[in-house]
Motif scaffolding. Structure first.
Motif, mmCIF file in Angstrom:
data_model
loop_
_atom_site.group_PDB
_atom_site.id
_atom_site.type_symbol
_atom_site.label_atom_id
_atom_site.label_comp_id
_atom_site.label_asym_id
_atom_site.label_seq_id
_atom_site.Cartn_x
_atom_site.Cartn_y
_atom_site.Cartn_z
ATOM 1 N N ASP A 143 0.819 -1.218 0.000
ATOM 2 C CA ASP A 143 0.000 0.000 0.000
ATOM 3 C C ASP A 143 0.848 1.261 0.000
ATOM 4 O O ASP A 143 0.541 2.232 -0.696
ATOM 5 N N VAL A 144 1.922 1.272 0.771
ATOM 6 C CA VAL A 144 2.794 2.445 0.844
ATOM 7 C C VAL A 144 3.553 2.618 -0.472
ATOM 8 O O VAL A 144 3.614 3.724 -1.024
ATOM 9 N N ILE A 145 4.106 1.554 -0.989
ATOM 10 C CA ILE A 145 4.847 1.661 -2.253
ATOM 11 C C ILE A 145 3.898 2.047 -3.384
ATOM 12 O O ILE A 145 4.236 2.900 -4.225
ATOM 13 N N HIS A 146 2.709 1.474 -3.389
ATOM 14 C CA HIS A 146 1.724 1.836 -4.419
ATOM 15 C C HIS A 146 1.414 3.332 -4.361
ATOM 16 O O HIS A 146 1.313 3.996 -5.396
ATOM 17 N N ARG A 147 1.264 3.885 -3.177
ATOM 18 C CA ARG A 147 0.969 5.321 -3.028
ATOM 19 C C ARG A 147 2.134 6.171 -3.522
ATOM 20 O O ARG A 147 1.928 7.181 -4.205
ATOM 21 N N ILE A 148 3.356 5.795 -3.194
ATOM 22 C CA ILE A 148 4.534 6.528 -3.671
ATOM 23 C C ILE A 148 4.513 6.566 -5.202
ATOM 24 O O ILE A 148 4.686 7.627 -5.815
ATOM 25 N N VAL A 149 4.300 5.415 -5.815
ATOM 26 C CA VAL A 149 4.311 5.309 -7.278
ATOM 27 C C VAL A 149 3.132 6.060 -7.883
ATOM 28 O O VAL A 149 3.270 6.706 -8.931
#
Length: 143
Positions: A11-17
């Motif tokens: 979820d965090v990496i998806h938001r960054i991207v």
């Protein structure tokens, strides 16, 4: 615990991207480097790559093989200016999530190193003087 788990996983990496690609979509220099009309597939690949890099699932390599980052970027002129634009949008992505200062520094350090590694071209040459057309000879010039 892996860094991937420590920062909050997919979820965090998806938001960054997601934030990163929102910036890329509006960037006149970077957008042409993403030939797909929809940035969704590129965003998904990048998300899966970052998940795997930081200790998450190996879905990226399972579906695409070795990352071969320089080879995959070779068709594009990644100049120092393009790198700076890329980093600007990635910084916005990192700023959109609540990483600790230590996590942010680790992620940002990797991103800066990776972005520099992708540079494969110098800045574009200056435009020809006004009135000159590419391929046109000036008086006294030879081919």
């Amino acid at each position: 615990m892996s860094f991937y788990e420590d920062i909050g996983g997919y979820d965090v990496i998806h938001r960054i991207v997601e934030v990163f690609y929102a910036g890329v979509a509006e960037d006149e220099l970077l957008r042409p480097m993403y030939p797909e009309e929809d940035l969704g597939p590129a965003a998904e690949r990048f998300t899966l790559f970052l998940c795997q890099y930081w200790g998450g699932p190996t879905t990226y390599s399972d579906t695409r093989g070795h990352p071969r980052l320089r080879m995959r970027h070779a068709p594009f002129a990644v100049t120092p200016t393009a790198k700076d634009h890329w980093l600007h949008h990635f910084r916005a992505g990192l700023d959109a999530v609540a990483l600790t200062p230590e996590q942010d520094a680790e992620f940002w350090g990797y991103v800066q190193h990776a972005a520099q590694f992708m540079v494969n071209s110098t800045e574009a040459p200056p435009s020809p003087p006004e009135g000159d057309q590419p391929g046109t000879l000036r008086l006294g010039e030879r081919r």
